[in-house]
Design a protein around this motif. Structure first.
Motif, PDB file in Angstrom:
ATOM      1  N   PRO A 103       0.828  -1.209   0.000  1.00  0.00           N
ATOM      2  CA  PRO A 103       0.000   0.000   0.000  1.00  0.00           C
ATOM      3  C   PRO A 103       0.863   1.259   0.000  1.00  0.00           C
ATOM      4  O   PRO A 103       1.985   1.261   0.489  1.00  0.00           O
ATOM      5  CB  PRO A 103      -0.798  -0.131   1.302  1.00  0.00           C
ATOM      6  CG  PRO A 103       0.015  -1.041   2.171  1.00  0.00           C
ATOM      7  CD  PRO A 103       0.686  -1.990   1.238  1.00  0.00           C
ATOM      8  N   THR A 104       0.298   2.316  -0.541  1.00  0.00           N
ATOM      9  CA  THR A 104       1.014   3.589  -0.625  1.00  0.00           C
ATOM     10  C   THR A 104       0.015   4.726  -0.477  1.00  0.00           C
ATOM     11  O   THR A 104      -1.085   4.669  -1.035  1.00  0.00           O
ATOM     12  CB  THR A 104       1.781   3.705  -1.964  1.00  0.00           C
ATOM     13  OG1 THR A 104       2.292   5.025  -2.106  1.00  0.00           O
ATOM     14  CG2 THR A 104       0.900   3.387  -3.142  1.00  0.00           C
ATOM     15  N   ARG A 121      -2.355   7.603  -0.814  1.00  0.00           N
ATOM     16  CA  ARG A 121      -3.024   8.276  -1.933  1.00  0.00           C
ATOM     17  C   ARG A 121      -2.580   7.747  -3.295  1.00  0.00           C
ATOM     18  O   ARG A 121      -2.662   8.431  -4.308  1.00  0.00           O
ATOM     19  CB  ARG A 121      -2.820   9.790  -1.849  1.00  0.00           C
ATOM     20  CG  ARG A 121      -3.571  10.427  -0.685  1.00  0.00           C
ATOM     21  CD  ARG A 121      -3.576  11.938  -0.794  1.00  0.00           C
ATOM     22  NE  ARG A 121      -2.298  12.515  -0.387  1.00  0.00           N
ATOM     23  CZ  ARG A 121      -1.971  13.781  -0.547  1.00  0.00           C
ATOM     24  NH1 ARG A 121      -2.811  14.619  -1.129  1.00  0.00           N
ATOM     25  NH2 ARG A 121      -0.805  14.238  -0.133  1.00  0.00           N
ATOM     26  N   ASN A 122      -2.082   6.518  -3.301  1.00  0.00           N
ATOM     27  CA  ASN A 122      -1.624   5.865  -4.534  1.00  0.00           C
ATOM     28  C   ASN A 122      -0.549   6.671  -5.251  1.00  0.00           C
ATOM     29  O   ASN A 122      -0.400   6.623  -6.481  1.00  0.00           O
ATOM     30  CB  ASN A 122      -2.801   5.608  -5.494  1.00  0.00           C
ATOM     31  CG  ASN A 122      -2.441   4.607  -6.585  1.00  0.00           C
ATOM     32  OD1 ASN A 122      -1.662   3.676  -6.364  1.00  0.00           O
ATOM     33  ND2 ASN A 122      -3.003   4.789  -7.771  1.00  0.00           N
ATOM     34  N   ARG A 123       0.260   7.415  -4.467  1.00  0.00           N
ATOM     35  CA  ARG A 123       1.285   8.268  -5.077  1.00  0.00           C
ATOM     36  C   ARG A 123       2.476   7.477  -5.605  1.00  0.00           C
ATOM     37  O   ARG A 123       3.181   7.940  -6.500  1.00  0.00           O
ATOM     38  CB  ARG A 123       1.737   9.329  -4.075  1.00  0.00           C
ATOM     39  CG  ARG A 123       0.681  10.378  -3.802  1.00  0.00           C
ATOM     40  CD  ARG A 123       1.136  11.381  -2.756  1.00  0.00           C
ATOM     41  NE  ARG A 123       1.354  10.759  -1.456  1.00  0.00           N
ATOM     42  CZ  ARG A 123       1.757  11.407  -0.373  1.00  0.00           C
ATOM     43  NH1 ARG A 123       2.014  12.707  -0.442  1.00  0.00           N
ATOM     44  NH2 ARG A 123       1.914  10.788   0.776  1.00  0.00           N
ATOM     45  N   GLN A 124       2.731   6.304  -5.026  1.00  0.00           N
ATOM     46  CA  GLN A 124       3.805   5.420  -5.514  1.00  0.00           C
ATOM     47  C   GLN A 124       5.133   6.163  -5.663  1.00  0.00           C
ATOM     48  O   GLN A 124       5.795   6.095  -6.698  1.00  0.00           O
ATOM     49  CB  GLN A 124       3.387   4.770  -6.840  1.00  0.00           C
ATOM     50  CG  GLN A 124       2.082   3.993  -6.742  1.00  0.00           C
ATOM     51  CD  GLN A 124       1.654   3.377  -8.047  1.00  0.00           C
ATOM     52  OE1 GLN A 124       2.370   2.551  -8.599  1.00  0.00           O
ATOM     53  NE2 GLN A 124       0.493   3.783  -8.543  1.00  0.00           N
ATOM     54  N   SER A 127       4.481   5.292   3.311  1.00  0.00           N
ATOM     55  CA  SER A 127       4.445   4.957   1.893  1.00  0.00           C
ATOM     56  C   SER A 127       5.717   4.272   1.409  1.00  0.00           C
ATOM     57  O   SER A 127       5.784   3.868   0.245  1.00  0.00           O
ATOM     58  CB  SER A 127       4.196   6.223   1.058  1.00  0.00           C
ATOM     59  OG  SER A 127       2.883   6.692   1.255  1.00  0.00           O
TER      60      SER A 127
END
Length: 215
Positions: free
Chosen positions: A43-44, A46-49, A139
């Protein structure tokens, strides 16, 4: 090759490996790539990756990075230990001494480690409030732990260190990392292990860490 481990065995025996790293065997690139592919399924926020994994295997670059590790280790500090820290560290006799003995062994052989993995995350958190810190570290840490679990499943050993901290800017320069934009989160030696028979570590009792409904 992957080890025949149950999920519980994988989680409970992925150790910080220092004295049982095999310095004689190179780590195939494809194994590291497999571990990264699994790591980025974590998982990260806000899906910023924003994660990055820098892998160092080229001999001259490894020597330069190992030198920074040793010099940073020599000046690394840390928060003062509390009485509770000392109690936990010494709850199982000899366990902390084994940790420091392993660290001394790793430092003496750091130049022999076949690969270094240095995870980074975009966005510096220097002097940032706790909420910002939590988002950034939350993250990258799950992804790195997934990398370490994937490595263990493939017969590879890792150990999370933050020795790069005092000389992070110098390490970033050697690696070509834009220091103002990317934070180097850890310094992880990676190698095959000498044997694969790792056991759960001695820990303080569950009652000391589990809180139900209130502290």
């Amino acid at each position: 090759m992957t080890l025949n481990l149950t999920p519980d065995e994988l989680l409970s025996t992925t150790r910080a490996v220092r004295k049982r790293l095999d310095f004689t065997r190179p780590v195939p690139r494809e194994l590291i790539e497999e571990c990264v592919d699994l790591a980025v399924q974590a998982p990260t926020g806000r899906n910023r990756q924003r994660w990055h994994f820098l892998v160092v295997t080229e001999p001259a670059q490894r020597r330069a990075v190992a030198d920074i590790f040793l010099r940073a280790l020599a000046v690394a500090g840390g928060q003062p230990l509390t009485e509770r820290d000392l109690w936990r560290m010494n709850y199982h006799s000899g366990s902390t001494e084994r940790v420091f003995d392993g660290l001394r062994h790793l430092a003496a052989n750091i130049h022999r480690v076949p690969a270094f993995v240095i995870p980074g995350v975009e966005g510096r958190t220097d002097h940032a409030p706790v909420t910002v810190q939590a988002g950034a570290w939350g993250s990258i840490l799950p992804a790195v732990w997934s990398f370490m679990l994937a490595a263990r499943a493939r017969g590879l050993g890792t150990v999370w260190t933050t020795a790069q901290g005092p000389l992070e800017r110098e390490l970033a320069q050697v690696l070509g990392v834009p220091y103002e934009e990317v934070m180097l989160a850890a310094f992880i030696p990676l190698a095959f292990t000498l044997g694969t028979d790792f056991k759960p570590a001695p820990r303080i009792p569950r009652e000391e860490v589990l809180h139900w409904d209130r502290w």
